[in-house]
Each structure stands twice: as structure tokens, then as C-alpha cells.
Design a protein around this motif. Structure first.
Motif, PDB file in Angstrom:
ATOM      1  N   LYS A 161       0.349  20.936  37.101  1.00 38.27           N
ATOM      2  CA  LYS A 161       1.095  19.855  37.839  1.00 38.27           C
ATOM      3  C   LYS A 161       0.701  18.703  37.100  1.00 38.27           C
ATOM      4  CE  LYS A 161      -1.122  20.718  42.219  1.00 38.27           C
ATOM      5  NZ  LYS A 161      -1.811  20.078  43.310  1.00 38.27           N
ATOM      6  N   HIS A 162       1.024  18.752  35.762  1.00 38.82           N
ATOM      7  CA  HIS A 162       1.683  18.351  34.613  1.00 38.82           C
ATOM      8  C   HIS A 162       3.808  18.247  33.571  1.00 38.82           C
ATOM      9  CE1 HIS A 162      -1.745  16.115  34.788  1.00 38.82           C
ATOM     10  NE2 HIS A 162      -1.972  16.614  35.192  1.00 38.82           N
ATOM     11  N   PRO A 163       4.563  18.307  34.203  1.00 35.96           N
ATOM     12  CA  PRO A 163       5.657  19.467  34.105  1.00 35.96           C
ATOM     13  C   PRO A 163       6.005  18.800  32.287  1.00 35.96           C
ATOM     14  CG  PRO A 163       5.762  17.861  36.641  1.00 35.96           C
ATOM     15  CD  PRO A 163       4.558  17.571  35.834  1.00 35.96           C
ATOM     16  N   LYS A 164       6.183  20.009  32.329  1.00 42.03           N
ATOM     17  CA  LYS A 164       6.742  19.654  30.447  1.00 42.03           C
ATOM     18  C   LYS A 164       8.356  20.321  30.541  1.00 42.03           C
ATOM     19  CE  LYS A 164       5.110  20.427  25.829  1.00 42.03           C
ATOM     20  NZ  LYS A 164       4.304  21.376  25.100  1.00 42.03           N
ATOM     21  N   THR A 165       9.371  19.362  30.231  1.00 41.74           N
ATOM     22  CA  THR A 165      10.715  19.694  29.794  1.00 41.74           C
ATOM     23  C   THR A 165      10.553  20.628  28.649  1.00 41.74           C
ATOM     24  OG1 THR A 165      11.298  17.796  30.619  1.00 41.74           O
ATOM     25  CG2 THR A 165      13.067  18.956  29.639  1.00 41.74           C
ATOM     26  N   ILE A 166      11.611  22.063  28.847  1.00 43.07           N
ATOM     27  CA  ILE A 166      11.361  23.229  28.108  1.00 43.07           C
ATOM     28  C   ILE A 166      13.245  22.208  27.337  1.00 43.07           C
ATOM     29  CG2 ILE A 166      12.500  25.179  27.328  1.00 43.07           C
ATOM     30  CD1 ILE A 166      11.383  26.135  29.927  1.00 43.07           C
ATOM     31  N   PHE A 167      12.793  21.245  26.304  1.00 44.43           N
ATOM     32  CA  PHE A 167      14.112  20.697  25.884  1.00 44.43           C
ATOM     33  C   PHE A 167      15.716  21.757  25.238  1.00 44.43           C
ATOM     34  CE2 PHE A 167      10.305  17.949  24.939  1.00 44.43           C
ATOM     35  CZ  PHE A 167      10.451  17.347  25.926  1.00 44.43           C
ATOM     36  N   GLY A 168      14.893  22.716  24.208  1.00 43.47           N
ATOM     37  CA  GLY A 168      16.090  22.523  23.374  1.00 43.47           C
ATOM     38  C   GLY A 168      16.805  24.608  23.312  1.00 43.47           C
ATOM     39  N   VAL A 169      17.628  25.481  24.236  1.00 40.22           N
ATOM     40  CA  VAL A 169      17.167  26.795  24.984  1.00 40.22           C
ATOM     41  C   VAL A 169      18.425  27.716  24.528  1.00 40.22           C
ATOM     42  CG1 VAL A 169      17.190  28.319  26.491  1.00 40.22           C
ATOM     43  CG2 VAL A 169      15.607  26.543  26.646  1.00 40.22           C
ATOM     44  N   ILE A 170      18.493  28.956  23.338  1.00 40.47           N
ATOM     45  CA  ILE A 170      19.434  29.670  22.802  1.00 40.47           C
ATOM     46  C   ILE A 170      19.152  30.594  23.445  1.00 40.47           C
ATOM     47  CG2 ILE A 170      20.088  30.600  21.261  1.00 40.47           C
ATOM     48  CD1 ILE A 170      19.444  28.281  19.140  1.00 40.47           C
ATOM     49  N   ASN A 171      18.496  31.243  23.945  1.00 38.60           N
ATOM     50  CA  ASN A 171      18.029  33.167  24.608  1.00 38.60           C
ATOM     51  C   ASN A 171      17.735  32.154  25.909  1.00 38.60           C
ATOM     52  OD1 ASN A 171      16.747  35.359  25.540  1.00 38.60           O
ATOM     53  ND2 ASN A 171      15.631  35.937  23.279  1.00 38.60           N
ATOM     54  N   LEU A 172      18.640  32.311  26.542  1.00 39.26           N
ATOM     55  CA  LEU A 172      18.315  32.967  28.504  1.00 39.26           C
ATOM     56  C   LEU A 172      17.601  33.325  29.017  1.00 39.26           C
ATOM     57  CD1 LEU A 172      22.268  31.416  29.490  1.00 39.26           C
ATOM     58  CD2 LEU A 172      19.757  30.136  29.546  1.00 39.26           C
ATOM     59  N   ASP A 173      16.947  34.432  28.416  1.00 40.09           N
ATOM     60  CA  ASP A 173      16.380  35.880  29.326  1.00 40.09           C
ATOM     61  C   ASP A 173      14.817  35.381  29.308  1.00 40.09           C
ATOM     62  OD1 ASP A 173      18.232  37.512  29.748  1.00 40.09           O
ATOM     63  OD2 ASP A 173      17.882  38.068  27.431  1.00 40.09           O
ATOM     64  N   THR A 174      14.540  34.707  27.858  1.00 37.84           N
ATOM     65  CA  THR A 174      13.310  33.436  27.907  1.00 37.84           C
ATOM     66  C   THR A 174      12.756  32.790  28.915  1.00 37.84           C
ATOM     67  OG1 THR A 174      13.324  34.890  25.464  1.00 37.84           O
ATOM     68  CG2 THR A 174      11.525  32.229  26.346  1.00 37.84           C
ATOM     69  N   LEU A 175      14.145  32.121  28.929  1.00 35.59           N
ATOM     70  CA  LEU A 175      13.975  30.993  29.997  1.00 35.59           C
ATOM     71  C   LEU A 175      14.443  31.621  31.864  1.00 35.59           C
ATOM     72  CD1 LEU A 175      14.265  27.782  30.001  1.00 35.59           C
ATOM     73  CD2 LEU A 175      16.987  28.041  30.479  1.00 35.59           C
ATOM     74  N   LYS A 176      14.624  32.567  31.776  1.00 37.09           N
ATOM     75  CA  LYS A 176      14.865  32.742  32.922  1.00 37.09           C
ATOM     76  C   LYS A 176      13.117  33.337  33.657  1.00 37.09           C
ATOM     77  CE  LYS A 176      19.103  34.631  32.569  1.00 37.09           C
ATOM     78  NZ  LYS A 176      19.546  36.592  33.258  1.00 37.09           N
ATOM     79  N   ASN A 177      12.635  33.095  33.059  1.00 36.37           N
ATOM     80  CA  ASN A 177      10.905  33.900  32.142  1.00 36.37           C
ATOM     81  C   ASN A 177       9.780  33.015  33.280  1.00 36.37           C
ATOM     82  OD1 ASN A 177      11.381  36.740  32.423  1.00 36.37           O
ATOM     83  ND2 ASN A 177      10.913  36.149  29.949  1.00 36.37           N
ATOM     84  N   GLU A 178      10.476  31.866  32.638  1.00 40.12           N
ATOM     85  CA  GLU A 178      10.056  30.230  32.925  1.00 40.12           C
ATOM     86  C   GLU A 178      10.266  29.830  34.340  1.00 40.12           C
ATOM     87  OE1 GLU A 178       7.706  29.326  31.569  1.00 40.12           O
ATOM     88  OE2 GLU A 178       7.305  29.941  29.332  1.00 40.12           O
ATOM     89  N   VAL A 179      11.134  30.418  34.932  1.00 40.92           N
ATOM     90  CA  VAL A 179      11.938  29.837  35.960  1.00 40.92           C
ATOM     91  C   VAL A 179      11.106  30.239  37.493  1.00 40.92           C
ATOM     92  CG1 VAL A 179      13.362  29.046  37.419  1.00 40.92           C
ATOM     93  CG2 VAL A 179      14.154  28.819  35.260  1.00 40.92           C
ATOM     94  N   VAL A 180      10.543  29.107  38.357  1.00 39.74           N
ATOM     95  CA  VAL A 180       9.675  28.683  38.880  1.00 39.74           C
ATOM     96  C   VAL A 180      11.323  28.254  40.257  1.00 39.74           C
ATOM     97  CG1 VAL A 180       8.059  27.999  40.921  1.00 39.74           C
ATOM     98  CG2 VAL A 180       7.720  28.268  38.670  1.00 39.74           C
TER      99      VAL A 180
END
Length: 254
Positions: free
Chosen positions: A182-201
Motif C-alpha cells: 500500500k505504498h505505490p512505487k513507480t517503475i520508471f524505465g522499461v525495456i523488457n516488457l515481459d518483466t513488466l507484465k509480471n508486475e502488473v495487477v
């Protein structure tokens, strides 16, 4: 003369209503104010949801029927009101705007794609800002754009924009762990979108039909075309200029 950067802004229903049940004229004024300030260096194309949200405001006033349940019918009622609001407000800032309705099949036919490019290029050259939405009248359950994220990405790729800005109600995409704490932290820079998908609720707003997964799908399409995507908090004032100046947190996908 220096070539202007071409920016496509996708703004969803949840942002346009500022998390209420009504379209926010103030949010559209905020967009117009920023575009007016940047028009000498940037040219803008907008993919805007909101037709159904605005229809819900007017249908009770205009119709003897208390409710209209069919989504395409609501979109048909709301779309003229939505573009009228855009045109009224943009005109106050010296901006011209016009409506373009597109469907998925338009991006499958060579002639249709050519017509889209030629038409929008002429509009932009003549200082008009295209306000694009999906054509709900001809849409089917099997062919959907989500809450216009894919429509924005398809359009961005077709028009070879320099930057896709997706305005939502968060400061970009947050890490899953930070949301759980409950302390949202932004992911700032992304290149690998497969990694990002695993973070998404996955979540959807009351007005919209998208979610963070649909935004990542849009960014995937843009990334393949070497178009940078920025997912920003559109509820904040000056969300476009703040993202340009790195004054707020947002997710950048290259």
C-alpha cells in the motif's frame, strides 16, 4: 524550419471524468492549455474515450426513456456531445479540432490505412487536432480495442508518431510489491516488457474497459515500431508538460 515532434495522447474515460460520473470540462481545458503552449514545437493527435460516459450525463435529459443499456447506442448518443465539448473548449485556446472514428478493420485494409494517413496528415498540416475514437456502431464483441489503448497504439504506429502518451489515473505502472504494501512505487524505465507484465495487477475503472494489461499491450505494439510510450497520471494538471520536463513520476517504455 525545425520539424515538429508528433505526439499522440490517449486519454481514457476515467481520466476525462476525473473519477466522477461526469465529463470534466476542466480536464479538457487543462489539455487545451498545454497543447496551446506546445503547438509551436509539437503537433498533437488525441485518441479520446468518453463517449459512453458523456452519454450517461445527457440521456436522461434528452430521452423519455430512463435508461439506454446498449453500448453502441450510448456511444452514438455521447459522441456528438463529446466532440462538441472538445471543440468549444479548444476554440477558446485558439485550437481547431475535428472528429475521426475508426474501427479495427480499418487497420487491416491497405486502402483504408492509406486514407487514414492521408486524411490525418492533411488535418494536422492545416492546424486541426484530430480527436479519434473507436466506431462503436460497427464494433463487435470479438473485435475490441480495450479502452482505446490498442486503437492509440495502432494509430501511433500507422502515423509514425514520435511519442505515445497514455494518460491514466496512476503515476505510471507500480511494482506489485509496493501495491501489496500500500505504498505505490513507480517503475520508471522499461525495456523488457515481459518483466513488466509480471508486475502488473489487473484492474479496470468504472467507466473504462481497459486496465494496465491493455496499456502494456499498447506499449508492446509501439515498442516494435520504435515509438516511446509514457504512462502518466492524467488526473494531475499539466500532465503533458510535466512529463516532458520529468517533473513527476511516470513509466517510460522504450
Amino acid at each position: 524550419m525545425q520539424e515538429k515532434k508528433r505526439i499522440l495522447i490517449k486519454i481514457g474515460s476515467h481520466t476525462l471524468t476525473k473519477e466522477t460520473d461526469n465529463i470534466s470540462r476542466g480536464k479538457i481545458e487543462d489539455m487545451a492549455n498545454q497543447i496551446a503552449k506546445l503547438k509551436d514545437t509539437c503537433e498533437f493527435i488525441i485518441v479520446s474515450s468518453g463517449a459512453i460516459a458523456v452519454a450517461k450525463q445527457f440521456v436522461k435529459l434528452e430521452s423519455k426513456q430512463s435508461r439506454v443499456f446498449v453500448r453502441p447506442a450510448l456511444a452514438s448518443i455521447g459522441q456528438p456531445h463529446l466532440i462538441r465539448i472538445y471543440q468549444e473548449i479548444f476554440r477558446e485556446y485558439g485550437l481547431l479540432s475535428t472528429q475521426c472514428l475508426l474501427s479495427y478493420s480499418d487497420f487491416e485494409k491497405l486502402q483504408s490505412k492509406t486514407n487514414i494517413v492521408n486524411t490525418i496528415n492533411v488535418l494536422v498540416h492545416d492546424k486541426y487536432i484530430p480527436i479519434i475514437n473507436k466506431n462503436e456502431t460497427v464494433a463487435t464483441d470479438e473485435i475490441q480495442f480495450g479502452d482505446n489503448e490498442k486503437l492509440a497504439a495502432f494509430t501511433a504506429v500507422l502515423l509514425e508518431v514520435d511519442l505515445l502518451i497514455i494518460a491514466t489515473n496512476t503515476y505510471g505502472i507500480y511494482t506489485k510489491e509496493s501495491l501489496q504494501n500500500k505504498h505505490p512505487k513507480t517503475i520508471f524505465g522499461v525495456i523488457n516488457l515481459d518483466t513488466l507484465k509480471n508486475e502488473v495487477v489487473n484492474s479496470k475503472s468504472s467507466h473504462g474497459s481497459g486496465g494496465m494489461h491493455s496499456k502494456i499491450e499498447a506499449a508492446t505494439l509501439s515498442q516494435k515500431a520504435q515509438i516511446e510510450t509514457r504512462i502518466v497520471n492524467g488526473l494531475e494538471d499539466n500532465f503533458i508538460t510535466n512529463a516532458f520536463g520529468n517533473k513527476v513520476s511516470f513509466t517510460k517504455i522504450k
